[in-house]
Design an enzyme around this catalytic site. Structure first.
Site, mmCIF file in Angstrom:
data_model
loop_
_atom_site.group_PDB
_atom_site.id
_atom_site.type_symbol
_atom_site.label_atom_id
_atom_site.label_comp_id
_atom_site.label_asym_id
_atom_site.label_seq_id
_atom_site.Cartn_x
_atom_site.Cartn_y
_atom_site.Cartn_z
ATOM 1 N N SER A 246 -4.003 88.099 -13.965
ATOM 2 C CA SER A 246 -3.559 87.367 -15.154
ATOM 3 C C SER A 246 -2.428 86.401 -14.822
ATOM 4 O O SER A 246 -1.328 86.798 -14.440
ATOM 5 C CB SER A 246 -3.100 88.353 -16.224
ATOM 6 O OG SER A 246 -2.538 87.626 -17.287
ATOM 7 N N HIS B 264 -7.632 85.221 -14.960
ATOM 8 C CA HIS B 264 -7.470 85.500 -16.394
ATOM 9 C C HIS B 264 -6.363 84.611 -16.953
ATOM 10 O O HIS B 264 -5.267 84.532 -16.411
ATOM 11 C CB HIS B 264 -7.105 86.975 -16.572
ATOM 12 C CG HIS B 264 -7.044 87.438 -17.992
ATOM 13 N ND1 HIS B 264 -8.164 87.793 -18.706
ATOM 14 C CD2 HIS B 264 -6.004 87.621 -18.832
ATOM 15 C CE1 HIS B 264 -7.815 88.176 -19.923
ATOM 16 N NE2 HIS B 264 -6.497 88.079 -20.034
ATOM 17 N N ASP C 84 -4.208 83.605 -20.403
ATOM 18 C CA ASP C 84 -3.808 84.060 -21.737
ATOM 19 C C ASP C 84 -3.254 82.907 -22.565
ATOM 20 O O ASP C 84 -2.199 82.357 -22.238
ATOM 21 C CB ASP C 84 -2.726 85.143 -21.604
ATOM 22 C CG ASP C 84 -3.276 86.417 -21.003
ATOM 23 O OD1 ASP C 84 -4.178 87.012 -21.610
ATOM 24 O OD2 ASP C 84 -2.805 86.818 -19.913
ATOM 25 N N MET D 194 -1.688 81.919 -26.135
ATOM 26 C CA MET D 194 -1.055 82.536 -27.315
ATOM 27 C C MET D 194 -0.492 81.454 -28.228
ATOM 28 O O MET D 194 0.075 80.468 -27.746
ATOM 29 C CB MET D 194 0.104 83.425 -26.879
ATOM 30 C CG MET D 194 -0.267 84.459 -25.857
ATOM 31 S SD MET D 194 1.178 85.421 -25.420
ATOM 32 C CE MET D 194 0.518 86.371 -24.045
ATOM 33 N N HIS E 154 -8.605 84.157 -22.358
ATOM 34 C CA HIS E 154 -8.355 85.129 -23.436
ATOM 35 C C HIS E 154 -7.523 84.419 -24.501
ATOM 36 O O HIS E 154 -6.344 84.146 -24.287
ATOM 37 C CB HIS E 154 -7.601 86.327 -22.823
ATOM 38 C CG HIS E 154 -7.149 87.354 -23.800
ATOM 39 N ND1 HIS E 154 -6.202 88.311 -23.471
ATOM 40 C CD2 HIS E 154 -7.496 87.595 -25.081
ATOM 41 C CE1 HIS E 154 -5.993 89.086 -24.504
ATOM 42 N NE2 HIS E 154 -6.748 88.680 -25.506
ATOM 43 N N MET F 159 -5.554 84.353 -27.715
ATOM 44 C CA MET F 159 -4.824 85.156 -28.716
ATOM 45 C C MET F 159 -4.288 84.189 -29.767
ATOM 46 O O MET F 159 -3.089 83.902 -29.832
ATOM 47 C CB MET F 159 -3.691 85.928 -28.029
ATOM 48 C CG MET F 159 -4.198 87.092 -27.196
ATOM 49 S SD MET F 159 -2.990 87.657 -25.997
ATOM 50 C CE MET F 159 -3.404 86.574 -24.658
ATOM 51 N N MET G 29 -8.297 95.718 -25.161
ATOM 52 C CA MET G 29 -6.860 95.626 -24.912
ATOM 53 C C MET G 29 -6.299 97.037 -24.738
ATOM 54 O O MET G 29 -6.490 97.897 -25.597
ATOM 55 C CB MET G 29 -6.142 94.939 -26.075
ATOM 56 C CG MET G 29 -6.450 93.465 -26.224
ATOM 57 S SD MET G 29 -6.255 92.493 -24.712
ATOM 58 C CE MET G 29 -4.522 92.768 -24.316
ATOM 59 N N GLY H 251 0.264 90.059 -26.283
ATOM 60 C CA GLY H 251 1.418 89.185 -26.503
ATOM 61 C C GLY H 251 2.345 89.094 -25.305
ATOM 62 O O GLY H 251 3.031 88.093 -25.139
ATOM 63 N N PHE H 252 2.359 90.120 -24.470
ATOM 64 C CA PHE H 252 3.317 90.151 -23.362
ATOM 65 C C PHE H 252 2.707 90.831 -22.144
ATOM 66 O O PHE H 252 1.902 91.753 -22.292
ATOM 67 C CB PHE H 252 4.578 90.930 -23.773
ATOM 68 C CG PHE H 252 5.207 90.383 -25.030
ATOM 69 C CD1 PHE H 252 6.129 89.336 -24.976
ATOM 70 C CD2 PHE H 252 4.851 90.889 -26.273
ATOM 71 C CE1 PHE H 252 6.675 88.815 -26.149
ATOM 72 C CE2 PHE H 252 5.393 90.374 -27.452
ATOM 73 C CZ PHE H 252 6.308 89.335 -27.388
ATOM 74 N N GLY H 253 3.144 90.394 -20.970
ATOM 75 C CA GLY H 253 2.763 91.073 -19.737
ATOM 76 C C GLY H 253 3.719 92.237 -19.501
ATOM 77 O O GLY H 253 4.743 92.366 -20.177
ATOM 78 N N ASP I 267 -7.641 95.064 -20.300
ATOM 79 C CA ASP I 267 -6.484 94.176 -20.130
ATOM 80 C C ASP I 267 -5.203 94.816 -20.657
ATOM 81 O O ASP I 267 -5.091 95.108 -21.847
ATOM 82 C CB ASP I 267 -6.793 92.884 -20.911
ATOM 83 C CG ASP I 267 -5.716 91.819 -20.791
ATOM 84 O OD1 ASP I 267 -4.808 91.974 -19.956
ATOM 85 O OD2 ASP I 267 -5.813 90.818 -21.541
ATOM 86 N N GLY I 268 -4.224 94.998 -19.750
ATOM 87 C CA GLY I 268 -2.903 95.468 -20.154
ATOM 88 C C GLY I 268 -2.475 96.729 -19.424
ATOM 89 O O GLY I 268 -3.119 97.768 -19.556
ATOM 90 N N GLY I 269 -1.419 96.625 -18.624
ATOM 91 C CA GLY I 269 -0.882 97.797 -17.930
ATOM 92 C C GLY I 269 -1.832 98.365 -16.886
ATOM 93 O O GLY I 269 -1.755 99.547 -16.556
HETATM 94 C C1 DX5 Z 1 -1.241 90.547 -22.761
HETATM 95 C C2 DX5 Z 1 -2.195 89.721 -21.949
HETATM 96 C C3 DX5 Z 1 -2.475 90.268 -20.614
HETATM 97 C C4 DX5 Z 1 -1.264 90.362 -19.705
HETATM 98 C C5 DX5 Z 1 -1.509 91.542 -18.792
HETATM 99 O O1 DX5 Z 1 -1.213 90.073 -24.035
HETATM 100 O O2 DX5 Z 1 -3.441 89.643 -22.627
HETATM 101 O O3 DX5 Z 1 -3.520 89.567 -19.965
HETATM 102 O O4 DX5 Z 1 -1.035 89.219 -18.944
HETATM 103 O O5 DX5 Z 1 -0.360 91.759 -18.040
HETATM 104 P P1 DX5 Z 1 -0.062 93.160 -17.346
HETATM 105 O O6 DX5 Z 1 -1.185 93.444 -16.413
HETATM 106 O O7 DX5 Z 1 1.254 92.934 -16.678
HETATM 107 O O8 DX5 Z 1 0.007 94.207 -18.452
HETATM 108 ZN ZN ZN Z 2 -5.157 88.816 -21.514
#
Ligand code: DX5
Ligand code: ZN
Length: 216
Positions: free
Chosen positions: A8, A33, A35, A37, A66, A68, A137, A142-144, A175-177
């Site tokens: 991402s 990927h 993102d 937003m 993606h 958002m 998700m 919204g955040f990495g 996607d996420g964590g």
């Molecule tokens: C969050 C994004 C993700 C994000 C994932 O809203 O959709 O794609 O970049 O980041 P990590 O892998 O650090 O959780």
């Molecule tokens: Zn994403």
């Protein structure tokens, strides 16, 4: 089963994107990927078409976008213009999902539908046969760098069953964590593709992380 890996870009160094894109181009990553937003659908802003155009020119991997945003179909042409491979729209942002999915496919892209952590998999029952991909998700978007929500593993299992029963060709992406530990649980549950932001870009050896995720 090997996993498709989609690093991402949100976790890349925006002070030197070219360097990180070079790393991605020379890596075993399958997709990139992206993102997008709008500060309305999610409480954050990222980047839009001018940055995307530059990323698309410099990146040799298929783009997994993606969105958002509240009106994702407003960006159909922009996604086509950057030659996106996958256009992911949120279930929660689309009243006429069937029409949207049809338009994405008619535009020559893979149609992906994304579910927030609180949106149940069963809501896809009547559209699963039309989808190329479902993006689950595993954090609130919204955040990495957020913590993985463990219930996602159960959702992957449920979605795998829905897809197999319907004879759908949809891929399951998460996607996420995602890191090697959470990724292993997802792969075992039946995922096909893993998005990883922090796990890839904040590691001193991103190539090793990409290879490890891909081998899951
Ligand atoms: C969050 C994004 C993700 C994000 C994932 O809203 O959709 O794609 O970049 O980041 P990590 O892998 O650090 O959780
Ligand atoms: Zn994403």
């Amino acid at each position: 089963m090997a996993q498709i890996v989609s690093p991402s870009l949100l976790s890349a160094n925006f002070g030197n994107l070219q360097e990180d894109l070079k790393m991605i181009n020379s890596s075993k990553a399958d997709w990139l990927h992206i993102d997008i937003m709008d500060g309305v659908f999610v409480p954050n802003l990222s980047f839009g078409p001018p940055v995307l155009k530059y990323v698309a020119e410099l990146c040799n991997k298929p783009l997994d976008v993606h969105l958002m945003v509240v009106n994702p179909m407003n960006y159909l042409q922009a996604m086509k213009d950057i030659n996106a491979r996958i256009m992911n729209i949120h279930y929660e942002a689309c009243t006429h999902l069937h029409r949207a999915v049809t338009q994405i496919k008619e535009a020559g892209m893979m149609a992906g539908v994304t579910l927030n952590p609180s949106t149940p998999v069963c809501l896809l029952k009547d559209i699963i046969g039309e989808l190329d991909l479902v993006l689950l998700m595993s954090v609130n978007p919204g955040f990495g760098g957020q913590k993985f929500i463990p219930h996602t593993v159960d959702k992957v299992r449920e979605l795998r069953e829905l897809i197999d029963t319907a004879g759908s060709k949809a891929l399951i992406e998460v996607d996420g964590g995602v890191n090697a530990t959470t990724g292993a649980l997802l792969a075992q549950a039946g995922s096909n593709a893993l998005v990883a932001g922090n796990a890839v870009f904040k590691d001193p050896d991103p190539h090793a992380v990409i290879s490890a995720l891909s081998a899951l």
